[in-house]
Motif scaffolding. Sequence first.
Motif, short mmCIF file in Angstrom:
data_model
loop_
_atom_site.label_atom_id
_atom_site.label_comp_id
_atom_site.label_asym_id
_atom_site.label_seq_id
_atom_site.Cartn_x
_atom_site.Cartn_y
_atom_site.Cartn_z
N GLU A 107 48.86 45.84 56.51
CA GLU A 107 49.40 46.79 55.40
C GLU A 107 47.31 47.10 55.23
OE1 GLU A 107 51.97 44.25 52.11
OE2 GLU A 107 49.68 43.98 51.74
N SER A 108 47.68 49.17 54.77
CA SER A 108 45.93 49.33 54.63
C SER A 108 45.91 50.05 53.67
CB SER A 108 46.26 50.68 56.08
OG SER A 108 46.28 50.58 57.14
N TYR A 109 44.64 49.59 53.67
CA TYR A 109 44.05 50.14 52.14
C TYR A 109 42.34 50.69 52.00
CZ TYR A 109 47.85 46.40 50.05
OH TYR A 109 48.91 46.16 50.10
N SER A 110 42.40 51.22 51.53
CA SER A 110 40.76 52.32 51.28
C SER A 110 39.90 51.22 50.03
CB SER A 110 40.82 53.19 51.21
OG SER A 110 39.09 53.81 51.63
N LEU A 111 39.40 50.75 50.06
CA LEU A 111 38.55 49.82 48.80
C LEU A 111 37.48 49.91 48.46
CD1 LEU A 111 40.94 47.10 48.25
CD2 LEU A 111 41.20 49.69 47.03
N ALA A 165 37.99 51.77 54.68
CA ALA A 165 39.42 51.27 54.87
C ALA A 165 39.91 50.42 55.73
CB ALA A 165 40.00 52.19 55.84
N GLN A 183 35.30 44.55 47.84
CA GLN A 183 35.86 43.98 48.70
C GLN A 183 34.61 42.19 49.27
OE1 GLN A 183 36.70 45.60 52.75
NE2 GLN A 183 37.34 47.62 51.42
N ARG A 198 42.92 45.78 44.23
CA ARG A 198 44.04 47.21 44.83
C ARG A 198 44.16 48.16 43.43
NH1 ARG A 198 48.66 44.07 47.18
NH2 ARG A 198 49.34 44.05 44.97
N ASP A 199 45.19 47.29 42.64
CA ASP A 199 45.68 47.27 41.35
C ASP A 199 44.65 48.69 40.54
OD1 ASP A 199 48.44 47.16 43.19
OD2 ASP A 199 48.25 45.36 41.40
N THR A 214 42.83 47.21 57.23
CA THR A 214 43.93 46.72 57.55
C THR A 214 44.49 45.04 57.80
OG1 THR A 214 44.85 48.57 58.99
CG2 THR A 214 45.96 46.86 59.05
N ASN A 215 45.26 44.89 56.20
CA ASN A 215 45.24 43.21 55.88
C ASN A 215 45.93 42.76 57.12
OD1 ASN A 215 47.81 43.36 55.45
ND2 ASN A 215 47.30 43.21 53.14
#
Length: 334
Positions: free
Chosen positions: A116-120, A109, A125, A331-332, A111-112
């Motif tokens: 915005e928070s993501y888990s990738l 995880a 990354q 992300r997508d 946060t940019n």
Amino acid sequence: MLPAVLKELFAHDDWARDKLFALCDGLSDAQLDRPFEMGLGSLRNTLHHIWAAERVWLDRWTVGGQPAFIFPEAGLPLATLLDRAKTTAAERDALLARSNEADLRRPLAFTNIKGESYSLPLGGQMHHVANHGIHHRAQAVNMLRHLGVALPTRGLDYIFFRLENQAKPALELEAVRYYQAYADWGTRTLLDIAAKLTDAQLDQPFEMGLGTLRKTLVHLRDAEVWWHTNWTSGPAGGFPAVDATLNMADLSASYDAAWRCRDAFAGGLKNADMQRPVTVKPRPDLTLQFPLGVSMVQLCGHATHHRAQAVNMLRHVGVQPPGLDLILWLRDHT
């Protein structure tokens, strides 16, 4: 993604960074801070951004939370910036050395800077960071050209890194195919935008890329076809001259055909094939040989380089350019 693959991508990143800083050696503050409508607005700011992005991503991986992005400092000496970049690279390499394949596949995880928070996946990354450097170095090279700096015949491409550092890098087919999927997405995004532009916009001259947006997009297609011929039929000879008259519909269709041919070829490969020698003869007096995997990675990075130029061209013809970062694709598509 194997740690060895990321180690290879970052080795190129560090090599290209050092080459770029060497090209800047001796430039005045006025040259380093000359305004440009590309990149981060000046050469110094663009070099700073490449490092600052690497720093903030490393802090996300090692500290967590939402680390602050370090914005450019007025008049920061390039020697200081290079020292910071090398320190960050050493810390990144240490993290990679203690990471295994499972670590790289595991979502992490973050946060940019927009909150915005993501888990990738961590490996994805890291790959984004290496590819991000290619994008902004393309802009920095354009700035150097405008500043009158004599650029080397061999550029900063991955394949030139490998020419200087003869070895058989550990490249896996899965990682190469992953990079190809991202590259296709980025180029397709540009093609869809270009399909809506006028001929005047497509052919507006620029002192970057291949001189126009149309020519730059055609050049990327030509690279796909040229490399595929080298892979499957032997040396393809010199790189073809750009067809400046090709319309966007035909160009788009030819991309689809080129990608289908490449995918059919790649579908029959195994990891061991990444080391298969590929011979190219770009000039009658020049014969070069590379591992297949090296040429495949080169093609992906080459596309990132020229898409960076195309994005700048779009901005100048009045089109808001899209975000093409690998992290957005990840992300997508994860």
